[in-house]
Design a protein around this motif. Structure first.
Motif, PDB file in Angstrom:
ATOM      1  N   ALA A  94       0.825  -1.213   0.000  1.00  0.00           N
ATOM      2  CA  ALA A  94       0.000   0.000   0.000  1.00  0.00           C
ATOM      3  C   ALA A  94       0.856   1.259   0.000  1.00  0.00           C
ATOM      4  CB  ALA A  94      -0.925  -0.007   1.214  1.00  0.00           C
ATOM      5  N   PHE A 125      -5.647  -1.520  -8.340  1.00  0.00           N
ATOM      6  CA  PHE A 125      -5.300  -1.976  -6.992  1.00  0.00           C
ATOM      7  C   PHE A 125      -4.905  -3.453  -6.998  1.00  0.00           C
ATOM      8  CE2 PHE A 125      -7.597   1.886  -6.008  1.00  0.00           C
ATOM      9  CZ  PHE A 125      -6.895   2.389  -4.933  1.00  0.00           C
ATOM     10  N   LEU A 146      -8.384  -0.885   5.001  1.00  0.00           N
ATOM     11  CA  LEU A 146      -8.187   0.531   4.681  1.00  0.00           C
ATOM     12  C   LEU A 146      -7.219   1.238   5.615  1.00  0.00           C
ATOM     13  CD1 LEU A 146     -11.751   1.761   3.639  1.00  0.00           C
ATOM     14  CD2 LEU A 146      -9.849   1.033   2.208  1.00  0.00           C
ATOM     15  N   ILE A 200      -4.166   2.182   3.730  1.00  0.00           N
ATOM     16  CA  ILE A 200      -4.268   3.089   2.587  1.00  0.00           C
ATOM     17  C   ILE A 200      -4.054   4.521   3.065  1.00  0.00           C
ATOM     18  CG2 ILE A 200      -5.752   3.884   0.708  1.00  0.00           C
ATOM     19  CD1 ILE A 200      -4.894   0.973   0.475  1.00  0.00           C
ATOM     20  N   TYR A 205      -6.938   7.386  -0.599  1.00  0.00           N
ATOM     21  CA  TYR A 205      -8.357   7.164  -0.271  1.00  0.00           C
ATOM     22  C   TYR A 205      -9.227   8.284  -0.828  1.00  0.00           C
ATOM     23  CZ  TYR A 205     -12.600   6.609   2.498  1.00  0.00           C
ATOM     24  OH  TYR A 205     -13.907   6.467   2.888  1.00  0.00           O
ATOM     25  N   THR A 251     -10.324  -3.737  -0.553  1.00  0.00           N
ATOM     26  CA  THR A 251     -10.031  -2.304  -0.542  1.00  0.00           C
ATOM     27  C   THR A 251     -11.040  -1.519  -1.366  1.00  0.00           C
ATOM     28  OG1 THR A 251      -7.667  -2.744  -0.242  1.00  0.00           O
ATOM     29  CG2 THR A 251      -8.285  -0.570  -1.068  1.00  0.00           C
TER      30      THR A 251
END
Length: 588
Positions: free
Chosen positions: A142, A176, A207, A210, A215, A272
């Motif tokens: 990430a 992703f 998340l 991230i 985001y 995600t």
């Protein structure tokens, strides 16, 4: 033929003489010719004794030398073949022993000894070991995602597929998927994590890895997509997760360890993009409720962690949507007979987390209606009443948790402006459920059901007509409600807009009681009818006395309002004072 035999005999004799053989022996071993007239034309074969005697003679004779050389050559070739076979076997044995010694001591620098007589040295070939790929964690993968690069990618695909939103969303997922392609399932064992995590920890998976910029770039882009396309995308993502779930369930406990594989669309990527979509557009989940509620693929306590994760992601975007989905997907499971303690705990954790958020009650009460439906419909309120107020023998450890959450859920179920069309409608819907619960003989449940029944009467006068229809068929519940009404009128805590419907209903009930008593042969029924009639008399008396007090209070309030208006000489003050007084003496 006789001439040949004589010639041979002479040659042999001469050889014997040269070798020193005596004359007396010559007579003994002299060759004799025997001939038969009938066979004189054919070659005579020597007898076995003659051949044996010839073999004892000197083998230097030229007559038999060719035969002996052929035999010796044949024997020599056979002996050489045997020696070659033996030598080959010895080489194989030495080679095998050398290989074993080499495998037992791989680090030895000494060469394995060769076979005897120039044997071949066997050298073991070792396969080069493949270099192990470094393990990549979710956080490391990430961290490599660049928000600027993602933004440029989204701009590019939007320009290319502007009218094909399904392809746009798939390309978004692919981005992703490539970013997390190096993350194996061993680095993200999501099913194990879900089973071992609380809802508070589950909400941030994955998340939490991230970055805020990535985001924000993602959800801003998702906000521009159509609800239909997002709905299909959410369903596709959910199907991918459940397919992976099914593959985990298919592995038996006794099976060999499965090699961790890296998918082109990593499960980390699916979780995600799904979490981002549900947080940014939680209403999409409501549109999928018919599919999720009717298809067995999305149901079952084994899939409960996935369902809870989906609902909690939606609740992060809109708390009302989270409760809406909780009531319809999880409350029926919670109230089912097959619900185990682990599942019950997980479902209650989700509810408790939603209700513990700041200003949760205010948000839910103000948003009690979603897409034309109440967050907590009347049927759900009945289920909540039953699990919150069970009989003493049916109480479980989770009962106290229900009791803590029930008041807020009840407020959401009954929320609305008093006297409004929506509230009148919900009052008529709830009243039959309340009547049923009030007559089941469970003290706490009956008391709560009576409170809700009376609330329905105060919100909609039409509910009195409903009660009139249900009265005799639900006599035990009616007696409980009448008892409760009598106590509240005594305390003057009841809030009716008008008492006329109540008064008229009590009169009709008395007539029904009298008629039923004359026809009833059941002693229990007769007892209930007498109790009901007693409470009807008490209520009528208190309504009559309270009605006079109400008229006096209204007259006094109007007089005070007129006096205040004269004193203020200001009509605006008059309107204001009148509103205040009306509010003060409002009996609703």
């Amino acid at each position: 033929m006789d001439e040949d035999s004589a010639l041979i005999e002479q040659i042999l004799r001469e050889d014997q003489q040269q070798n020193g053989v005596g004359s007396h022996e010559n007579d003994a071993y002299a060759w004799k010719t025997v001939s038969y007239q009938k066979r004189n034309k054919k070659a005579l074969k020597p007898s076995q004794e003659t051949i044996a005697g010839d073999l004892r003679l000197d083998t230097a004779s030229d007559v038999f030398r060719t035969i002996e050389q052929y035999s010796e050559d044949r024997r020599r070739r056979a002996a050489e073949a045997q020696r070659a076979a033996a030598a080959a076997s010895a080489v194989d044995v030495v080679a095998i022993k050398g290989s074993k010694r080499h495998s037992d001591d791989e680090d030895s620098d000494e060469e394995a000894p060769g076979a005897e007589n120039g044997g071949v040295v066997e050298v073991k070939k070792t396969k080069p070991k493949k270099p192990k790929k470094p393990k990549v964690t979710v956080g490391e993968a990430a961290a490599k995602i660049d928000a600027a690069h993602l933004g440029a990618f989204l701009v590019d695909i939007t320009a290319s597929y502007e009218e094909q939103q399904d392809i746009l969303l798939m390309r978004f997922a692919d981005y992703f998927g490539r970013a997390f392609a190096s993350v194996t399932s061993s680095q993200f064992p999501w099913l194990k994590i879900f089973k071992e995590s609380t809802v508070a920890k589950m909400v941030d998976i994955p998340l939490s890895h991230i970055s805020e910029d990535v985001y924000k770039t993602s959800v801003d882009w998702l906000a521009q997509r159509s609800p239909e396309a997002l709905g299909s995308f959410v369903l596709w993502s959910l199907d991918s997760i459940l397919a992976d779930f099914a593959s985990h369930q298919g592995t038996t406990k006794g099976s060999k360890k499965v090699v961790q594989q890296t998918s082109s669309k990593s499960q980390v990527a699916i979780f995600t993009v799904l979490a981002m979509t549900l947080r940014r557009k939680p209403d999409v989940l409501i549109s999928l409720l018919p599919i999720m509620g009717d298809n067995l693929k999305y149901q079952g306590q084994d899939k409960l962690p996935v369902t809870v994760w989906v609902v909690v992601q939606a609740s992060q975007g809109d708390l009302a949507v989270g409760l809406y989905m909780w009531v319809r997907l999880l409350l029926p499971v919670l109230c089912g007979k097959s619900c185990n303690p682990q599942s019950r705990d997980l479902i209650l954790q989700l509810l408790e987390r939603m209700l513990s958020l700041p200003k949760a009650r205010t948000i839910l009460v103000n948003g009690a209606v979603k897409k034309g439906e109440r967050l907590v419909p009347p049927s759900a309120l009945e289920l909540l009443m039953r699990v919150t107020f069970p009989s003493p023998s049916a109480r479980v450890k989770a009962t106290e948790r229900f009791e803590a959450a029930y008041p807020v859920l009840k407020d959401v179920a009954l929320a609305g402006s008093p006297g409004s069309k929506a509230v009148k409608q919900v009052a008529q819907q709830i009243l039959p459920y309340a009547a049923k619960a009030a007559g089941e003989g469970v003290a706490n449940l009956s008391s709560e059901a009576c409170d809700i029944f009376i609330w329905c009467l105060t919100q909609n006068p039409e509910c009195y007509k409903q009660w009139d229809v249900l009265y005799l068929d639900n006599l035990e519940a009616s007696v409980s409600v009448l008892r409760k009404l009598s106590d509240e009128l005594k305390k003057k805590s009841i809030k009716h807009a008008t008492l006329d419907p109540l008064k008229q209903t009590m009169k009709r009930f008395r007539q029904k009681n009298e008629e039923a008593l004359t026809e009833s042969e059941n002693a229990d029924c007769a007892t209930l009818l007498k109790d009901a009639d007693k409470y009807c008399k008490i209520i009528l008396g208190r309504v009559s006395r309270w009605g006079g007090c109400l008229k006096s209070m209204i007259f006094v309030s109007v007089a005070l309002a007129l006096g205040a208006a004269i004193m203020s000489q200001n009509m605006q003050d008059w309107d204001l004072d009148l509103k205040k007084l009306t509010t003060m003496f409002n009996l609703q």
